[in-house]
Design a protein around this motif. Sequence first.
Motif, PDB file in Angstrom:
ATOM      1  N   GLU A 166    -108.626  62.803 -72.568  1.00  0.00           N
ATOM      2  CA  GLU A 166    -108.212  61.697 -71.710  1.00  0.00           C
ATOM      3  C   GLU A 166    -107.257  60.752 -72.457  1.00  0.00           C
ATOM      4  O   GLU A 166    -107.392  59.525 -72.424  1.00  0.00           O
ATOM      5  N   VAL A 167    -106.289  61.381 -73.124  1.00  0.00           N
ATOM      6  CA  VAL A 167    -105.245  60.668 -73.856  1.00  0.00           C
ATOM      7  C   VAL A 167    -103.909  61.159 -73.291  1.00  0.00           C
ATOM      8  O   VAL A 167    -103.707  62.366 -73.183  1.00  0.00           O
ATOM      9  N   PRO A 168    -103.013  60.258 -72.921  1.00  0.00           N
ATOM     10  CA  PRO A 168    -101.725  60.696 -72.379  1.00  0.00           C
ATOM     11  C   PRO A 168    -100.972  61.629 -73.329  1.00  0.00           C
ATOM     12  O   PRO A 168    -100.985  61.429 -74.548  1.00  0.00           O
ATOM     13  N   GLU A 169    -100.313  62.624 -72.747  1.00  0.00           N
ATOM     14  CA  GLU A 169     -99.549  63.602 -73.536  1.00  0.00           C
ATOM     15  C   GLU A 169     -98.513  62.932 -74.426  1.00  0.00           C
ATOM     16  O   GLU A 169     -98.305  63.351 -75.565  1.00  0.00           O
ATOM     17  N   ASP A 170     -97.837  61.897 -73.896  1.00  0.00           N
ATOM     18  CA  ASP A 170     -96.787  61.251 -74.685  1.00  0.00           C
ATOM     19  C   ASP A 170     -97.363  60.571 -75.928  1.00  0.00           C
ATOM     20  O   ASP A 170     -96.719  60.521 -76.973  1.00  0.00           O
ATOM     21  N   ILE A 171     -98.578  60.063 -75.844  1.00  0.00           N
ATOM     22  CA  ILE A 171     -99.237  59.467 -77.026  1.00  0.00           C
ATOM     23  C   ILE A 171     -99.542  60.566 -78.042  1.00  0.00           C
ATOM     24  O   ILE A 171     -99.294  60.403 -79.241  1.00  0.00           O
ATOM     25  N   LEU A 172    -100.043  61.694 -77.571  1.00  0.00           N
ATOM     26  CA  LEU A 172    -100.323  62.821 -78.475  1.00  0.00           C
ATOM     27  C   LEU A 172     -99.041  63.267 -79.169  1.00  0.00           C
ATOM     28  O   LEU A 172     -99.041  63.545 -80.373  1.00  0.00           O
ATOM     29  N   HIS A 173     -97.957  63.312 -78.423  1.00  0.00           N
ATOM     30  CA  HIS A 173     -96.686  63.738 -79.014  1.00  0.00           C
ATOM     31  C   HIS A 173     -96.167  62.711 -80.025  1.00  0.00           C
ATOM     32  O   HIS A 173     -95.652  63.084 -81.081  1.00  0.00           O
ATOM     33  N   GLN A 174     -96.303  61.425 -79.722  1.00  0.00           N
ATOM     34  CA  GLN A 174     -95.869  60.389 -80.669  1.00  0.00           C
ATOM     35  C   GLN A 174     -96.683  60.446 -81.959  1.00  0.00           C
ATOM     36  O   GLN A 174     -96.140  60.207 -83.043  1.00  0.00           O
ATOM     37  N   LEU A 175     -97.958  60.758 -81.845  1.00  0.00           N
ATOM     38  CA  LEU A 175     -98.819  60.836 -83.028  1.00  0.00           C
ATOM     39  C   LEU A 175     -98.628  62.147 -83.800  1.00  0.00           C
ATOM     40  O   LEU A 175     -98.974  62.221 -84.972  1.00  0.00           O
ATOM     41  N   ASN A 176     -98.088  63.164 -83.130  1.00  0.00           N
ATOM     42  CA  ASN A 176     -97.971  64.500 -83.727  1.00  0.00           C
ATOM     43  C   ASN A 176     -96.580  65.087 -83.499  1.00  0.00           C
ATOM     44  O   ASN A 176     -96.433  66.141 -82.871  1.00  0.00           O
ATOM     45  N   PRO A 177     -95.544  64.430 -84.030  1.00  0.00           N
ATOM     46  CA  PRO A 177     -94.183  64.903 -83.782  1.00  0.00           C
ATOM     47  C   PRO A 177     -93.867  66.245 -84.442  1.00  0.00           C
ATOM     48  O   PRO A 177     -92.831  66.829 -84.170  1.00  0.00           O
ATOM     49  N   VAL A 178     -94.764  66.720 -85.282  1.00  0.00           N
ATOM     50  CA  VAL A 178     -94.584  68.007 -85.949  1.00  0.00           C
ATOM     51  C   VAL A 178     -94.509  69.147 -84.936  1.00  0.00           C
ATOM     52  O   VAL A 178     -93.761  70.106 -85.121  1.00  0.00           O
ATOM     53  N   TYR A 179     -95.256  69.029 -83.852  1.00  0.00           N
ATOM     54  CA  TYR A 179     -95.366  70.116 -82.881  1.00  0.00           C
ATOM     55  C   TYR A 179     -94.256  69.987 -81.844  1.00  0.00           C
ATOM     56  O   TYR A 179     -94.354  69.225 -80.886  1.00  0.00           O
ATOM     57  N   LYS A 180     -93.194  70.770 -82.040  1.00  0.00           N
ATOM     58  CA  LYS A 180     -91.960  70.631 -81.280  1.00  0.00           C
ATOM     59  C   LYS A 180     -92.123  70.942 -79.791  1.00  0.00           C
ATOM     60  O   LYS A 180     -91.471  70.325 -78.969  1.00  0.00           O
ATOM     61  N   ARG A 181     -92.947  71.893 -79.451  1.00  0.00           N
ATOM     62  CA  ARG A 181     -93.075  72.309 -78.052  1.00  0.00           C
ATOM     63  C   ARG A 181     -94.367  71.819 -77.409  1.00  0.00           C
ATOM     64  O   ARG A 181     -94.798  72.362 -76.398  1.00  0.00           O
ATOM     65  N   LYS A 182     -94.980  70.829 -78.042  1.00  0.00           N
ATOM     66  CA  LYS A 182     -96.241  70.272 -77.560  1.00  0.00           C
ATOM     67  C   LYS A 182     -97.320  71.350 -77.449  1.00  0.00           C
ATOM     68  O   LYS A 182     -98.189  71.299 -76.593  1.00  0.00           O
ATOM     69  N   ILE A 183     -97.232  72.306 -78.362  1.00  0.00           N
ATOM     70  CA  ILE A 183     -98.226  73.376 -78.469  1.00  0.00           C
ATOM     71  C   ILE A 183     -98.617  73.477 -79.935  1.00  0.00           C
ATOM     72  O   ILE A 183     -97.755  73.548 -80.812  1.00  0.00           O
ATOM     73  N   VAL A 184     -99.912  73.480 -80.188  1.00  0.00           N
ATOM     74  CA  VAL A 184    -100.412  73.598 -81.548  1.00  0.00           C
ATOM     75  C   VAL A 184    -100.871  75.039 -81.727  1.00  0.00           C
ATOM     76  O   VAL A 184    -101.863  75.456 -81.139  1.00  0.00           O
ATOM     77  N   GLN A 185    -100.121  75.791 -82.518  1.00  0.00           N
ATOM     78  CA  GLN A 185    -100.464  77.193 -82.755  1.00  0.00           C
ATOM     79  C   GLN A 185    -101.403  77.268 -83.946  1.00  0.00           C
ATOM     80  O   GLN A 185    -100.972  77.215 -85.084  1.00  0.00           O
ATOM     81  N   ALA A 186    -102.686  77.396 -83.648  1.00  0.00           N
ATOM     82  CA  ALA A 186    -103.703  77.460 -84.702  1.00  0.00           C
ATOM     83  C   ALA A 186    -104.522  78.729 -84.528  1.00  0.00           C
ATOM     84  O   ALA A 186    -104.647  79.254 -83.418  1.00  0.00           O
ATOM     85  N   THR A 187    -105.071  79.196 -85.628  1.00  0.00           N
ATOM     86  CA  THR A 187    -105.990  80.339 -85.596  1.00  0.00           C
ATOM     87  C   THR A 187    -107.151  80.025 -86.524  1.00  0.00           C
ATOM     88  O   THR A 187    -107.112  79.031 -87.265  1.00  0.00           O
ATOM     89  N   SER A 188    -108.135  80.880 -86.529  1.00  0.00           N
ATOM     90  CA  SER A 188    -109.296  80.649 -87.407  1.00  0.00           C
ATOM     91  C   SER A 188    -108.902  80.733 -88.875  1.00  0.00           C
ATOM     92  O   SER A 188    -109.565  80.158 -89.735  1.00  0.00           O
TER      93      SER A 188
END
Length: 175
Positions: A138-160
């Motif tokens: 329940e956090v706006p996408e734009d806030i997540l993007h401002q806090l995490n500018p590393v992720y260019k496509r607003k997708i976090v590619q993570a694996t185990s």
Amino acid sequence: AGLWQFMPTTGKGYGLHITNFEDQRHDPELSSYAAAAYLRDMYAEFNDWLLTLAAYNTGAGTVRRAMQKHGVSTYWELRPYLSDQAQKYIPKFIGTMYMLEHANLLGVTCKESALDFQLDSLVLHSTLSFKQLSRVLEVPEDILHQLNPVYKRKIVQATSSDYKMVLVPKVPLSK
């Protein structure tokens, strides 16, 4: 790109990962460590802070070649042989440092940030989009993007085996 304006090759040379989905030049912490290492290395080579800053701005190779070609050894001797942008960089840097050093005397104040909240971090072990995180947290996408500018496509590619960290606003656990 990013806070320290690293070129891709320099960023990669100092351990920053750059892919289609992630650009660590935009990570304030990681890129600051890389910038400090770059400045350390340039100072070790040039043994002069003005030449170090010139190398930071225009590239060490450009500074080396110009110094050799024109037989100069100081920044002020080198300056006429640099690009217009590089010639202006050091005076702007000195002016900025003066302003920061004497901010109170000059009446310079900080502007309040819209991101004025405590942060927490999540470690992700699978790929998630900011849209998914936004819904769950329940956090706006734009806030997540401002806090995490590393992720260019607003997708976090993570694996185990390749987990990723995401900064989020710290929220109370109960509503």
